[in-house]
Write an enzyme that holds these catalytic residues in place. Structure first.
Site, PDB file in Angstrom:
ATOM      1  N   LEU A 130       0.882  -1.172   0.000  1.00 35.05           N
ATOM      2  CA  LEU A 130       0.000   0.000   0.000  1.00 35.05           C
ATOM      3  C   LEU A 130       0.915   1.215   0.000  1.00 35.05           C
ATOM      4  O   LEU A 130       2.007   1.192   0.600  1.00 35.05           O
ATOM      5  CB  LEU A 130      -0.890   0.011   1.251  1.00 35.05           C
ATOM      6  CG  LEU A 130      -1.960  -1.085   1.341  1.00 35.05           C
ATOM      7  CD1 LEU A 130      -2.708  -0.998   2.673  1.00 35.05           C
ATOM      8  CD2 LEU A 130      -2.949  -1.004   0.183  1.00 35.05           C
ATOM      9  N   ASP A 131       0.475   2.288  -0.653  1.00 33.89           N
ATOM     10  CA  ASP A 131       1.282   3.509  -0.701  1.00 33.89           C
ATOM     11  C   ASP A 131       1.482   4.062   0.711  1.00 33.89           C
ATOM     12  O   ASP A 131       0.703   3.782   1.625  1.00 33.89           O
ATOM     13  CB  ASP A 131       0.588   4.583  -1.539  1.00 33.89           C
ATOM     14  CG  ASP A 131       0.473   4.168  -2.997  1.00 33.89           C
ATOM     15  OD1 ASP A 131       1.254   3.308  -3.439  1.00 33.89           O
ATOM     16  OD2 ASP A 131      -0.415   4.715  -3.673  1.00 33.89           O
ATOM     17  N   ARG A 132       2.489   4.915   0.819  1.00 35.48           N
ATOM     18  CA  ARG A 132       2.812   5.508   2.125  1.00 35.48           C
ATOM     19  C   ARG A 132       1.594   6.185   2.759  1.00 35.48           C
ATOM     20  O   ARG A 132       1.349   6.064   3.963  1.00 35.48           O
ATOM     21  CB  ARG A 132       3.935   6.516   1.896  1.00 35.48           C
ATOM     22  CG  ARG A 132       4.417   7.203   3.123  1.00 35.48           C
ATOM     23  CD  ARG A 132       5.622   8.036   2.771  1.00 35.48           C
ATOM     24  NE  ARG A 132       5.901   8.998   3.790  1.00 35.48           N
ATOM     25  CZ  ARG A 132       6.842   9.926   3.702  1.00 35.48           C
ATOM     26  NH1 ARG A 132       7.597  10.004   2.617  1.00 35.48           N
ATOM     27  NH2 ARG A 132       7.044  10.770   4.675  1.00 35.48           N
TER      28      ARG A 132
END
Ligand code: URA
Length: 265
Positions: A130-132
């Site tokens: 998952l993105d930051r």
């Protein structure tokens, strides 16, 4: 805690010989069985603390087999393992990859902080990324086969996201997402389930997971993402608080994630 590595050539050859049923390498076997996480296992082996089949073994990638006997600091160890799967509620602000040269903080650190000592000893693999800035459901496992199962597009495991967007959501904007859209790299996405959740929120269900896929799909239809959250994977709904984890039962892994967990050997 680490991401899966490419198997060395000897392991591939051993797998070809015995169908992969038993061959593995020592540090990974220790991490998978919950003796020590991968890096610690590598250090302990190099320091001469591990014996394998009655000899000192200083090579972390030394082959082990189902019948191998290991010991740590003179105490016998069990290399038996079973599939373990954790659901974790990823907070915003931590990265999903293992290396973190900028010191931002990783999901592996965040998970470890939530785990009891017994579970900290495993080598956990994040199941996808998952993105930051994305929050929500991230699975971890000790079983590379489960990672491959859950992340392969061929499995068609649905992932449900909800995005807060910076423009008014209309059915006209969502319609192309339901048919599949061409991304900025020219690739066509699979048809997705898309519905409005109010004027500025979209629910999107994908059965594939390309880089920044949700944000890129929403950009194509003029709905820039302001915040993104993953609510569900397969039939598993996120049910723990931010930063917390829960271990799944074998029944959940089978029924909700369509994977046959390996029983303890
Ligand atoms: N799609 C994105 O754009 N970001 C994520 O973190 C997950 C899916």
């Amino acid at each position: 805690m680490a991401r899966p590595k490419k198997p060395p050539r000897w392991l591939e050859a051993a797998r070809a010989r015995d169908s992969g049923a038993s061959a593995d390498w020592l540090s990974r076997a220790l991490a998978r069985a919950g003796v020590m996480p991968l890096q610690e296992a590598e250090q302990a082996i190099r320091a001469g603390r591990v014996r394998l089949d009655a000899r000192e073994e200083k090579e972390p990638m030394a082959p082990v087999h189902a019948h191998s006997k290991a010991s740590l600091d003179g105490r016998p160890l069990s290399l038996a393992w079973r599939t373990r799967v954790l659901q974790f509620h990823k907070p915003a602000g931590v990265v999903s990859h293992g290396s973190d040269p900028e010191g931002i903080g990783t999901v592996f650190d965040a998970l470890r902080a939530a785990l009891p000592a017994e579970l900290q000893r495993f080598g956990w693999h994040a199941v996808g990324r998952l993105d930051r800035d994305t929050t929500g459901l991230l699975l971890f496992t000790n079983d590379e086969k489960f990672v491959a199962h859950a992340t392969a597009p061929a499995t068609h495991l649905p992932k449900r996201y909800v995005a807060k967007v910076g423009a008014k959501v209309t059915d006209t904007k969502l319609e192309p997402l339901r048919r599949g859209v061409k991304l900025d790299d020219g690739e066509l996405t699979r048809p997705a389930k898309a519905k409005a959740r109010g004027d500025d929120s979209v629910e999107l269900v994908l059965t594939e997971g390309r880089f920044h896929q949700v944000k890129r799909m929403l950009n194509v239809v003029g709905l820039p993402t302001l915040a993104l959250h993953r609510e569900a994977v397969g039939l598993l709904e996120l049910d723990v608080a931010v930063g917390a984890y829960r271990e799944l039962s074998d029944e959940e892994v089978k029924a909700k994630l369509h994977f046959e967990p390996r029983a303890s050997t």
